[in-house]
Design a protein around this motif. Structure first.
Motif, mmCIF file in Angstrom:
data_model
loop_
_atom_site.group_PDB
_atom_site.id
_atom_site.type_symbol
_atom_site.label_atom_id
_atom_site.label_comp_id
_atom_site.label_asym_id
_atom_site.label_seq_id
_atom_site.Cartn_x
_atom_site.Cartn_y
_atom_site.Cartn_z
ATOM 1 N N ARG A 167 -37.193 -72.371 30.688
ATOM 2 C CA ARG A 167 -38.389 -72.561 29.861
ATOM 3 C C ARG A 167 -38.229 -71.870 28.503
ATOM 4 N N ILE A 168 -37.761 -70.637 28.513
ATOM 5 C CA ILE A 168 -37.510 -69.863 27.301
ATOM 6 C C ILE A 168 -36.144 -69.201 27.438
ATOM 7 N N VAL A 169 -35.348 -69.244 26.376
ATOM 8 C CA VAL A 169 -34.054 -68.571 26.341
ATOM 9 C C VAL A 169 -34.054 -67.589 25.176
ATOM 10 N N ASP A 170 -33.806 -66.318 25.490
ATOM 11 C CA ASP A 170 -33.732 -65.265 24.479
ATOM 12 C C ASP A 170 -32.268 -64.913 24.266
ATOM 13 N N ASP A 171 -31.725 -65.304 23.121
ATOM 14 C CA ASP A 171 -30.344 -65.022 22.769
ATOM 15 C C ASP A 171 -30.288 -64.077 21.569
ATOM 16 N N GLY A 172 -31.122 -63.041 21.630
ATOM 17 C CA GLY A 172 -31.145 -62.042 20.556
ATOM 18 C C GLY A 172 -31.958 -62.488 19.364
ATOM 19 N N ASP A 173 -31.277 -62.867 18.296
ATOM 20 C CA ASP A 173 -31.984 -63.322 17.096
ATOM 21 C C ASP A 173 -32.222 -64.825 17.115
ATOM 22 N N LEU A 174 -32.019 -65.442 18.281
ATOM 23 C CA LEU A 174 -32.308 -66.861 18.494
ATOM 24 C C LEU A 174 -33.098 -66.992 19.784
ATOM 25 N N ILE A 175 -34.326 -67.516 19.674
ATOM 26 C CA ILE A 175 -35.189 -67.687 20.851
ATOM 27 C C ILE A 175 -35.636 -69.140 20.896
ATOM 28 N N THR A 176 -35.324 -69.825 21.976
ATOM 29 C CA THR A 176 -35.595 -71.255 22.048
ATOM 30 C C THR A 176 -36.507 -71.590 23.221
ATOM 31 N N GLY A 177 -37.358 -72.596 23.005
ATOM 32 C CA GLY A 177 -38.267 -73.081 24.032
ATOM 33 C C GLY A 177 -37.891 -74.491 24.448
ATOM 34 N N ALA A 178 -38.253 -74.868 25.658
ATOM 35 C CA ALA A 178 -37.877 -76.166 26.217
ATOM 36 C C ALA A 178 -38.827 -77.274 25.747
ATOM 37 N N GLY A 179 -39.466 -77.984 26.693
ATOM 38 C CA GLY A 179 -40.322 -79.113 26.331
ATOM 39 C C GLY A 179 -41.554 -78.701 25.540
ATOM 40 N N VAL A 180 -42.322 -79.682 25.123
ATOM 41 C CA VAL A 180 -43.387 -79.511 24.137
ATOM 42 C C VAL A 180 -44.340 -78.364 24.457
ATOM 43 N N THR A 181 -44.883 -78.327 25.673
ATOM 44 C CA THR A 181 -45.879 -77.308 25.987
ATOM 45 C C THR A 181 -45.282 -75.907 26.090
#
Length: 229
Positions: A170-184
């Motif tokens: 759902r959420i990936v924290d890669d330090g200075d890069l944080i990404t979310g999956a689908g729209v909600t």
């Protein structure tokens, strides 16, 4: 912390508004420790989203001197001329988003946005966050090679193809890069950013205000590597 949410023509408005409202509420709950604004690479302008031509307004320019964090949304809608909305049904009411969303996201590569994002990724004081296909914008610009990231499940293979390490989370924290999956996931991303930047009490207060409980575990490249089940 000042967060700039980056708009572009064809962006998904829910990718924008969900984290924007969470972060705005977090700013109120933290006494102004968090501020957020809508921007574009071109500066203040009306931005036509990909959902029914809903118009959003960028109130400022993407400015790496002012931003502590950039948040990049994904796209929605059908492929047509830039700024034109085409929402034709495919089959029996089925939307084949995996066929056209990469094309819409790819249009950002012809703008000033990729260069600005590259500068942001290289800046040690700036964190870049994405929702849904926002990570694909970075990936298609060649900025995620070797990085852990997530996106909408239909786009995970594109992340892998660009040299990123795609994570089904759902959420990936890669330090200075944080990404979310689908729209909600924009709601969960916004809450996690509040927890990470200003603490869990503010994040919990906003979570209660929005009557929304975050889902899943935030993935990090830490701890034991799990064996295969």
């Amino acid at each position: 912390m000042h967060i700039q949410v980056v708009l572009f023509d064809g962006c998904d408005p829910l990718d924008v508004i969900a984290p924007y409202e969470v972060l705005y509420a977090g700013g109120m709950a933290s006494g102004g420790a968090v501020t957020v604004e809508l921007v574009s690479a071109e500066g203040p302008r009306k931005v036509i989203s990909g959902t029914g031509g809903l118009v959003l307004r960028a109130t400022g320019a993407l400015d790496l001197k002012r931003a502590d964090m950039l948040l990049v949304p994904g796209a929605s809608g059908r492929v047509g001329e830039p700024g034109e909305v085409q929402e034709e049904e495919v089959g029996a009411g089925e939307w084949k988003q995996d066929e056209f969303i990469p094309v819409l996201l790819g249009r950002t590569l012809t703008t000033e946005l990729p260069e600005l994002l590259e500068q942001a990724m290289k800046a040690p004081a700036i964190t870049v966050a994405t929702v849904c296909g926002g990570s694909l914008v970075l990936a298609m610009a060649g900025l995620l090679e070797g990085r852990h990231a997530t996106t909408h499940h239909l786009g995970l293979d594109i992340l892998d193809a660009t040299g990123a390490h795609a994570v089904h989370a759902r959420i990936v924290d890669d330090g200075d890069l944080i990404t979310g999956a689908g729209v909600t996931s924009g709601l969960d991303l916004g809450l996690y950013l509040l927890e990470r930047e200003v603490g869990p009490r503010v994040a919990h207060a906003v979570e209660e205000l929005f009557a929304h409980e975050r889902r899943g575990t935030v993935w990090r490249a830490q701890g034991l590597t799990p064996t295969t089940f």
